[in-house]
Design a protein around this motif. Structure first.
Motif, PDB file in Angstrom:
ATOM      1  N   GLY A 279       0.820  -1.202   0.000  1.00 31.26           N
ATOM      2  CA  GLY A 279       0.000   0.000   0.000  1.00 31.26           C
ATOM      3  C   GLY A 279       0.854   1.251   0.000  1.00 31.26           C
ATOM      4  O   GLY A 279       1.953   1.270  -0.550  1.00 31.26           O
ATOM      5  N   ALA A 280       0.371   2.282   0.654  1.00 30.73           N
ATOM      6  CA  ALA A 280       1.057   3.576   0.609  1.00 30.73           C
ATOM      7  C   ALA A 280       2.151   3.703   1.657  1.00 30.73           C
ATOM      8  O   ALA A 280       2.715   4.781   1.844  1.00 30.73           O
ATOM      9  N   MET A 281       2.495   2.611   2.358  1.00 32.49           N
ATOM     10  CA  MET A 281       3.504   2.693   3.411  1.00 32.49           C
ATOM     11  C   MET A 281       4.901   2.889   2.818  1.00 32.49           C
ATOM     12  O   MET A 281       5.160   2.527   1.673  1.00 32.49           O
ATOM     13  N   ASN A 282       5.787   3.442   3.610  1.00 31.96           N
ATOM     14  CA  ASN A 282       7.188   3.630   3.251  1.00 31.96           C
ATOM     15  C   ASN A 282       8.070   2.762   4.146  1.00 31.96           C
ATOM     16  O   ASN A 282       7.682   2.417   5.261  1.00 31.96           O
ATOM     17  N   ALA A 283       9.232   2.412   3.662  1.00 32.94           N
ATOM     18  CA  ALA A 283      10.227   1.734   4.492  1.00 32.94           C
ATOM     19  C   ALA A 283      11.607   1.984   3.908  1.00 32.94           C
ATOM     20  O   ALA A 283      11.768   2.056   2.694  1.00 32.94           O
ATOM     21  N   VAL A 284      12.575   2.117   4.786  1.00 34.80           N
ATOM     22  CA  VAL A 284      13.951   2.346   4.351  1.00 34.80           C
ATOM     23  C   VAL A 284      14.859   1.343   5.057  1.00 34.80           C
ATOM     24  O   VAL A 284      14.787   1.177   6.274  1.00 34.80           O
ATOM     25  N   LEU A 285      15.662   0.655   4.261  1.00 38.91           N
ATOM     26  CA  LEU A 285      16.628  -0.301   4.777  1.00 38.91           C
ATOM     27  C   LEU A 285      17.992   0.378   4.703  1.00 38.91           C
ATOM     28  O   LEU A 285      18.367   0.895   3.650  1.00 38.91           O
ATOM     29  N   VAL A 286      18.701   0.386   5.812  1.00 37.88           N
ATOM     30  CA  VAL A 286      20.016   1.025   5.871  1.00 37.88           C
ATOM     31  C   VAL A 286      21.006   0.003   6.394  1.00 37.88           C
ATOM     32  O   VAL A 286      20.772  -0.597   7.445  1.00 37.88           O
TER      33      VAL A 286
END
Lengths: 434, 434
Positions: A279-286
């Motif tokens: 959906g419209a969720m965000n996620a960032v992998l660092v």
């Protein structure tokens, strides 16, 4: 301590959200910040409408410069977007010695070097948590939480509109156009969705993430950008069959000879957390050399989540307002005189795995010829499958191991020149995120 | 600016990791912090061994007090664990006006109120990012990143050992004992795993998370603690059949009349990101009234990830070392004089959904009697299934809607008194995390 006095530029979605957060959570915020954070002035086009929302006791004007220059204002919150008027007002605020909080990724991705340099000269803060991934405190995590690390790479789902569209294309078998139309109906996409679906918005955010991660100047013009508007439903289906999902990722990676900065649709193994951000969720992998991979997930847009980030920045400003500038966290996480001038790599020099799809005449020798070209270019194939198309054609899908993009470009040119090849080669990149 | 001089207490796993991070990434850290961070003294049991690791130029002693009292030390990093010697050394460091960075969750969960109070009196920082979820910058995220929010709840997988054990139990059908033995072989569990598997370590961390989220004093003695050592393989299998996975969660939730603080095995819908955090990884879900749900994921233990958090705190200390104490972030995220004395709820007053399993004689009327008891207690059933056991018995599993724990306790007592009930009632809690 007296309250921190805020001048708000813009009272649209995020501006009204900021007003709401500061009003509804005033006590909780003061319990943390140790002082109150008060909106003292607002610049807005429709003064009468704003007056109805905020009541009396707040200066409401249609002239942004009046707010920016107002002697009682400690910090200017810029929420009008764009890089013309916003730029002028932000620069004037800085010249007047006022701190700036902004959600404006375009402004900073394009003019950040100038803005941070001016801010340093005038000893003011410029904070922009809300510019990347909405309510997720990703700027603070990279800038401060992972400060012990050489950051190796960042890969993020940082545009909710495209992630919604891709989620719908996969879950319901929709075409891009139909999924986009639905996103527009539901308010997840704007009437003019170009900046989102063509990857420009994600590239603005990636520019900032890369600077925070690596300590390099903002270099939006060096980001390779491909959006999702040309993505075919069949590629999503093939990817799923191979155990992958397609996401629009912003990827920044440290290589021995330079940095990769790129935004494009990307195949990710379906069992990765990032592949399951829907959906419209965000996620960032660092990924840092000491901490390993870390992931940050939440709402990347919307009035209140974005305002949550704006107000977190205001709390930081409230604490450090009168502090010695040397005690503040640097704008781009690294000391301004310690930025790295290692170049951004041209796209031909990046390294990735690849998904290649093409249509061929279904006759003996085809696979041998294709394999020979790929092998000669140093491209090793991890898996392949083919599906018939009509009576005499077939679609072939290759998944490669890591290869240099330039080598893949060359191989694609040679493959497209083969007499039995009946389509262009669709090329997508694959990241295993390890 | 001169370097920040660190005195290290302990050179075990995390201590050696901290030395390694500060040595290997010295340049990158100085690029961010604006000054060098140098270990000037180490207290360690085996002085000769430590000397071989760190070379000359560093004071190495077996007397922690010598480090703590050394006039050249700016900040003491406590990595010996436990709450006796560590407490004495930390308190002495504070009295001597030295900042403290610690990974010691037990110390802070039990003695945090005293320690923070002394630190305030002596105007020093006490930072503890490494005490919760290893390398994940969750303390900073809650304390600063979500500062605009009323935090509503926190739910975390904050003990890697138990998550590894539960992952193996599910993926390979192992018993608890076998999965634990394997975790020990692989180094994911200690020889004496009690603190981990019985939930005590998670409760220490939850205590700190709850204080950061809600602005309440640390109250370890109020946390309800259940570990995983009694968890049966069959419950994991039943849960999976119902679409859930079982995780040891630390849960802190704001209710109108008080706070819930509890650690226990918990059923989570299998499609939630938190349900898909496998192996020794940690993840914390935090929900704020403005930002909505946010998730933070990464390695929760290990030398380098934990050291990454220790050093991030040192960078914060390096920045604010000489700053006015009023500009620093409060120890527990809220101003010390603004802490909330709303009580922690007794377990009977928490609200949750429940998984109940029991064995009964398989004859008519059984389900009616059970249903009547549950209904009379105000417990509404969402789903039920039963599986035969031998010729004449059956196992019944209920999933309830939200109910008060005290009502469930009463219903379980009445059910266990029924003549046709042949086992105790296994009760697990279910969280949908929305």
């Amino acid at each position: 301590m007296r309250g921190l006095r805020v001048g708000l530029l813009g009272l649209g979605v995020v501006g009204a959200g900021t007003w709401e957060v500061l009003t509804r959570n005033a006590e909780e915020i003061a319990r943390r910040a140790g002082r109150r954070i008060e909106v003292a002035a607002i610049a807005v086009r429709d003064v009468a409408k704003a007056r109805r929302l905020v009541g009396d006791g707040v200066l409401v004007t249609s002239d942004g410069m009046e707010v920016v220059r107002h002697p009682a204002i400690d910090v200017v919150v810029e929420l009008i977007g764009g890089d013309t008027v916003a730029r002028a007002w932000v620069m004037e605020a800085i010249r007047r010695g006022k701190h700036v909080v902004t959600a404006n990724k375009a402004l900073l991705a394009i003019h950040g070097n100038t803005i941070f340099s001016a801010a340093r000269e005038h000893a003011v803060m410029v904070a922009f948590e809300a510019a990347v991934a909405g309510g997720i405190p990703i700027v603070k995590a990279i800038r401060e939480g992972l400060a012990a690390n050489h950051i190796q790479w960042v890969a993020g789902i940082i545009n909710g509109t495209t992630n919604f569209v891709l989620s719908e294309m996969r879950a319901r078998g929709l075409s891009f156009d139909d999924a986009l139309a639905q996103a527009q109906q539901l308010g997840y996409a704007e009437a003019n969705p170009t900046f989102d679906v063509e990857g420009v918005d994600a590239a603005h955010k990636l520019t900032l993430l890369a600077s925070l991660a690596f300590g390099i100047p903002v270099q939006f013009d060096k980001v390779h950008i491909e959006g999702v508007s040309k993505l075919a439903q069949e590629d999503i289906a093939h990817a799923e069959r191979l155990g992958y999902r397609i996401k629009l990722l912003g990827i920044a990676r440290r290589r021995p000879d330079g940095f990769e900065l790129r935004v494009h649709p990307t195949l990710i193994p379906a069992d990765r957390l990032l592949a399951n951000v829907e959906g419209a969720m965000n996620a960032v992998l660092v990924s840092g050399d000491m901490v390993g991979p870390t992931l940050y997930y939440g709402q990347g847009a919307g009035a209140l989540p974005t305002a949550s980030a704006v107000v977190a920045d205001l709390v930081d400003v409230a604490r450090l307002d009168s502090a010695d500038p040397d005690h503040r966290v640097p704008y781009l996480a690294f000391q301004p005189d310690a930025l790295d001038d290692t170049p951004v790599l041209p796209m031909a020099e990046i390294v990735s795995s690849y998904y290649l799809r093409l249509r061929v005449e279904d006759r003996p020798g085809v696979l041998a010829d294709l394999s020979r070209i790929l092998s000669a270019a140093g491209i090793s194939i991890g898996s392949m499958f083919q599906t018939p198309h009509g009576d005499s054609d077939a679609d072939i899908i290759f998944l490669s191991h890591d290869a240099r993009e330039g080598a893949v470009d060359g191989a694609i040119d040679r493959i497209q020149a083969l007499p039995f090849v009946k389509s262009g080669v669709t090329r997508l990149r694959v990241e295993h995120l390890l």
